[in-house]
Design an enzyme around this catalytic site. Structure first.
Site, PDB file in Angstrom:
ATOM      1  CE  LYS A 155      -2.888  -3.345   1.119  1.00 52.93           C
ATOM      2  NZ  LYS A 155      -3.828  -4.025   0.276  1.00 52.93           N
TER       3      LYS A 155
HETATM    4  C1  LIG Z   1      -4.417  -5.252   1.371  1.00 51.84           C
HETATM    5  C2  LIG Z   1      -5.874  -5.353   1.477  1.00 51.84           C
HETATM    6  C3  LIG Z   1      -6.492  -5.895   2.614  1.00 51.84           C
HETATM    7  C4  LIG Z   1      -5.712  -6.543   3.742  1.00 51.84           C
HETATM    8  O1  LIG Z   1      -4.811  -5.702   4.371  1.00 51.84           O
HETATM    9  P1  LIG Z   1      -3.649  -6.374   5.261  1.00 51.84           P
HETATM   10  O2  LIG Z   1      -3.024  -5.204   5.951  1.00 51.84           O
HETATM   11  O3  LIG Z   1      -2.714  -7.046   4.301  1.00 51.84           O
HETATM   12  O4  LIG Z   1      -4.291  -7.323   6.195  1.00 51.84           O
HETATM   13  C5  LIG Z   1      -7.868  -5.906   2.676  1.00 51.84           C
HETATM   14  N1  LIG Z   1      -8.613  -5.420   1.674  1.00 51.84           N
HETATM   15  C6  LIG Z   1      -8.059  -4.903   0.556  1.00 51.84           C
HETATM   16  C7  LIG Z   1      -8.946  -4.355  -0.522  1.00 51.84           C
HETATM   17  C8  LIG Z   1      -6.670  -4.868   0.408  1.00 51.84           C
HETATM   18  O5  LIG Z   1      -6.137  -4.392  -0.713  1.00 51.84           O
END
Ligand SMILES: *Cc1c(COP(=O)(O)O)cnc(C)c1O
Length: 391
Positions: A196
């Protein structure tokens, strides 16, 4: 030289591998983490509290509750929204698998809904088609950072007395109708995974304007305790804690929060740089037959967390062949966003036909966009795409 600078330096030679994403981390984050270690307070403490306040303010929410991941933020969100065993939860299939998994964590049933083929997000119509008499909540994903069209969906959920949890894992810095995604959310869940735009290694946050939900999520992330370990430590008198309900250990560490505070300071620059790179891809690909790209929806601005291109049915090469050609040219790209209903774990889940989801997932790919990406690197990506379009 910062980590990012050295990464860029080793990538400028024209044959070097082009990554799909690199976190923008440098000396400042390393220093902040080191300062947390030197302070002797490494578990959830003052830096987590500071990060929560700063992040919540940035996304326009009253409260932030830092947790161990975006997934655990979603889980706690469903709990405080009252979702439990036997409930149905509408989720897009076009999402990272965690969006569907969290419904099962609380004993509920995910019911998949289709998406708008252009934005990749749920719409009032696709939600409507997936509602059942047992629908208790909708998880609305701002997929890849593209803001969903919130107002009509909030209206629909209000009218049906259905809770709305926003999966904003990808959406830090995205904007909806001139304001940050996060404003007005019942609960929004954010991820700080390195894929992210803002990373703490692992980590996440739930934001809300509701004081009671925030307090309950704080308890739930810390074993259901009525007083946090940090508050107990700060008190000069002995504090006897009580465990009010069955909770979890979903805490973030102060080392992570220290990194997050530095990253938050870079968020605006990160988004601006990604938007410039995306605009150049869009300009260069506009005239290429058979290719379309993700773009700002009319009502908001994406942070281009994921820059996807979609191949038309008559594109001369398949998506997987194009991925292979990019790999041969030393370019890391990724298949489009996954469709959870096609995965073994969800083959038994109820799902209406999901044609837009399947088409976007199977016919798109995600191109490299990262801090310090050069024009020469972007040109290498573009030349593979343009050659493929010629056949
Ligand atoms: C990355 C992501 C998650 C999960 O986040 P984590 O921090 O990896 O647990 C959930 N929903 C979406 C749409 C994502 O892109």
């Amino acid at each position: 030289m910062s980590v990012a600078d050295s990464a860029v330096a080793t990538q400028t030679a024209d044959t070097s591998r082009i990554p799909v994403m690199v976190p923008w981390l440098g000396e400042e984050e390393a220093e902040a983490a080191a300062a947390a270690v030197r302070s002797g307070w490494v578990a959830q403490g003052p830096r987590v509290a500071e990060f929560e306040q700063a992040f919540a303010a940035r996304v326009g929410a009253a409260y932030g509750v830092a947790v161990s991941s975006g997934t655990t933020a979603l889980h706690l969100g469903l709990v405080v929204l009252g979702v439990g065993p036997g409930d149905d939860v509408v989720v897009p299939s076009l999402s990272f698998i965690a969006t569907a998994n969290v419904a099962r964590y609380v004993g509920a049933n995910p019911v998949f809904a289709d998406i708008d083929p252009v934005t990749g997000n749920l719409t009032p119509e696709t939600i409507e088609a997936a509602l059942t008499p047992n629908t208790r909540a909708v998880i609305l994903v701002h997929q890849g950072g593209v803001p969903a069209e919130l107002e009509p969906i909030r209206e629909l959920c209000r009218a049906r007395s259905v809770a709305l949890l926003e999966d904003a894992a990808c959406a830090a810095g995205a904007r909806y109708r001139g304001r940050p995604v996060g404003v007005g959310a019942q609960v929004a869940a954010w991820s700080f995974h390195p894929r992210k735009l803002l990373t703490t290694g692992e980590g996440g946050m739930a934001t809300t304007d509701d004081a009671e939900w925030a307090a309950r999520m704080r308890r739930l992330r810390e074993h259901g305790m009525n007083v946090s370990a940090a508050d107990r430590h700060a008190s000069s008198k002995p504090v006897l804690e009580a465990y009010l309900e069955t909770g979890f250990n979903y805490r973030m560490t102060d080392i992570q929060a220290a990194v997050g505070l530095v990253q938050l300071g870079k968020l605006a620059a990160t988004v601006a740089e990604r938007r410039e790179l995306a605009a150049r891809y869009q300009r260069e690909l506009a005239g290429v037959p058979g290719l379309s790209t993700v773009a700002d929806p009319g009502y908001g601005e994406t942070n281009y967390q994921s820059f996807w291109v979609r191949l038309a049915d008559d594109f001369p090469v398949t998506r997987d062949e194009l991925l292979a050609r990019l790999a041969d040219a030393g370019i890391s790209a990724r298949r489009g966003i996954m469709a959870a209903h096609l995965e073994p774990a969800y083959l038994d889940a109820p799902a209406p036909p999901l044609p837009a989801t399947e088409a976007l997932s199977l016919n798109s790919l995600i191109l490299p966009v990262f801090h310090g990406m050069t024009v020469a690197q972007q040109d290498r990506v573009l030349s593979v795409l343009k050659a493929a379009a010629r056949g």
